[in-house]
Design an enzyme around this catalytic site. Structure first.
Site, mmCIF file in Angstrom:
data_model
loop_
_atom_site.group_PDB
_atom_site.id
_atom_site.type_symbol
_atom_site.label_atom_id
_atom_site.label_comp_id
_atom_site.label_asym_id
_atom_site.label_seq_id
_atom_site.Cartn_x
_atom_site.Cartn_y
_atom_site.Cartn_z
ATOM 1 N N SER A 156 0.247 -0.443 2.970
ATOM 2 C CA SER A 156 0.239 -1.127 1.681
ATOM 3 C C SER A 156 1.146 -2.360 1.732
ATOM 4 O O SER A 156 0.934 -3.241 2.553
ATOM 5 C CB SER A 156 0.634 -0.144 0.571
ATOM 6 O OG SER A 156 0.357 -0.676 -0.698
ATOM 7 N N ASP A 251 -10.297 2.434 -2.162
ATOM 8 C CA ASP A 251 -9.023 1.734 -2.371
ATOM 9 C C ASP A 251 -9.304 0.327 -2.872
ATOM 10 O O ASP A 251 -10.093 -0.396 -2.252
ATOM 11 C CB ASP A 251 -8.266 1.683 -1.044
ATOM 12 C CG ASP A 251 -6.892 1.052 -1.148
ATOM 13 O OD1 ASP A 251 -6.504 0.603 -2.242
ATOM 14 O OD2 ASP A 251 -6.199 1.024 -0.110
ATOM 15 N N HIS A 281 -6.149 5.104 -1.385
ATOM 16 C CA HIS A 281 -4.914 4.448 -0.968
ATOM 17 C C HIS A 281 -3.832 5.492 -0.702
ATOM 18 O O HIS A 281 -3.752 6.513 -1.377
ATOM 19 C CB HIS A 281 -4.453 3.488 -2.066
ATOM 20 C CG HIS A 281 -3.359 2.572 -1.638
ATOM 21 N ND1 HIS A 281 -3.587 1.466 -0.863
ATOM 22 C CD2 HIS A 281 -2.016 2.602 -1.874
ATOM 23 C CE1 HIS A 281 -2.451 0.848 -0.642
ATOM 24 N NE2 HIS A 281 -1.476 1.512 -1.236
#
Length: 315
Positions: A156, A251, A281
């Site tokens: 991320s 995601d 995610h």
């Protein structure tokens, strides 16, 4: 492919708690505390030979790092790892399980970096700390049993920092990197890519949270055009290290990660792109106790790291 039942269970539990982040006037400090409280460490962490918390010098003071050392005789290759959390939340703790698994699976030292967080420390603070950590490992590897084979990685916002550090190393004659390991990386601001349109609500990470993160980290809108914040803004991506890019089907960040992978390929950078169907995610490092796919992704990453380090060793 439909949502995996494990991913659905995570989404349902998150929705029952009112969403991933309490965006109702809660301060970033309170949000960090709530996030840390909601996360529970693994009751049986995978043992490694040694785990050491220490500090290294950074551009604005000491940077905390956690160093994981495998069993065996070094020196070892190294992975400099950056946690996620939108540059605002998160710590060394939430990625502890993943760092341990990769340490053992590859036989490498993992240096997990606790970079400065926004909005107290806006861009480029996190990027500068991330690059400082890479330089420290390259210059002081003997202190932690590391040779000159170094990779960078993160999930991320941590994937963002790994990509950014790779750009910085190229642009500033930094240390050569064996691999950039990018799990669901942030490479651009929230936009109208199909994954944002289709999965921006009700799929764990949502558009509202990402838009909020992008009000906390940049200093002003002009920062969004800086490749060291948004790597997709880079005019050229040649000369970067090989990459393993992993995305999740459901995601919002899927498409920007895959677009970055294709941009790297177009620039002549060797890339392996893997999409995990039915997943959300956080599949690589944050949700390892909830998603069994994490083990599969870890094995893929470990194989890529071993191959990259082996190639460096024979040069």
């Amino acid at each position: 492919m439909p949502l995996h039942p494990e991913a659905r269970a995570v989404i349902d539990a998150t929705d029952a708690q009112g969403g991933l982040l309490p965006l109702d006037g809660t301060s970033p400090a309170e949000m960090r505390a709530a996030f840390a409280k909601s996360w529970q460490p693994s009751p049986h962490p995978e043992p490694v030979d040694k785990v050491e918390d220490r500090t290294i010098p950074g551009p604005a003071g000491d940077i905390p790092v956690r160093v994981y050392t495998p069993h065996g005789d070094g020196p070892f290759p190294a992975l400099v790892w950056f946690h996620g959390g939108g540059w605002v939340i998160g710590s060394l703790d939430e990625n502890d399980s993943t760092c341990r698994v990769l340490c053992n699976a590859v036989g490498m030292v993992v240096v997990s970096v606790d970079y400065r967080l926004a909005p107290e420390h806006r861009y480029p603070a996190a990027a500068e700390d991330a690059y400082a950590a890479l330089l420290w490992v390259a210059d002081h590897g003997a202190l932690i049993g590391v040779d000159d084979r170094i990779a960078v990685g993160g999930e991320s916002a941590g994937g963002n920092l790994a990509a950014v550090v790779s750009l910085m190393a190229r642009d500033h004659d930094g240390p050569p990197l064996s691999l950039q390991l990018l799990a669901a990386p942030v490479t651009a601001p929230p936009g109208d890519r199909p994954s944002y349109v289709d999965y921006g609500e009700g799929h764990f990470l949502d558009r509202e949270s990402m838009e909020w993160f992008f009000t906390q980290y940049p200093r002003d809108p002009s920062d969004l055009d800086d490749p060291y914040l948004a790597p997709l803004a880079a005019s050229h991506l040649g000369g970067l290290p090989s990459a393993l890019v992993m995305t999740a089907e459901f995601d919002p960040l899927r498409d920007e990660g895959e677009e970055y992978a294709h941009r790297l390929l177009d620039a002549g950078v060797p890339v392996t792109l893997v999409r995990y169907e039915g997943q959300i995610h956080g599949f690589f490092a944050l949700l390892v106790d909830q998603l069994s796919i994490s083990a599969t992704a870890h094995a893929r990453a470990a194989a890529a790291l071993r191959a990259a380090f082996a190639q460096e060793a024979v040069r």
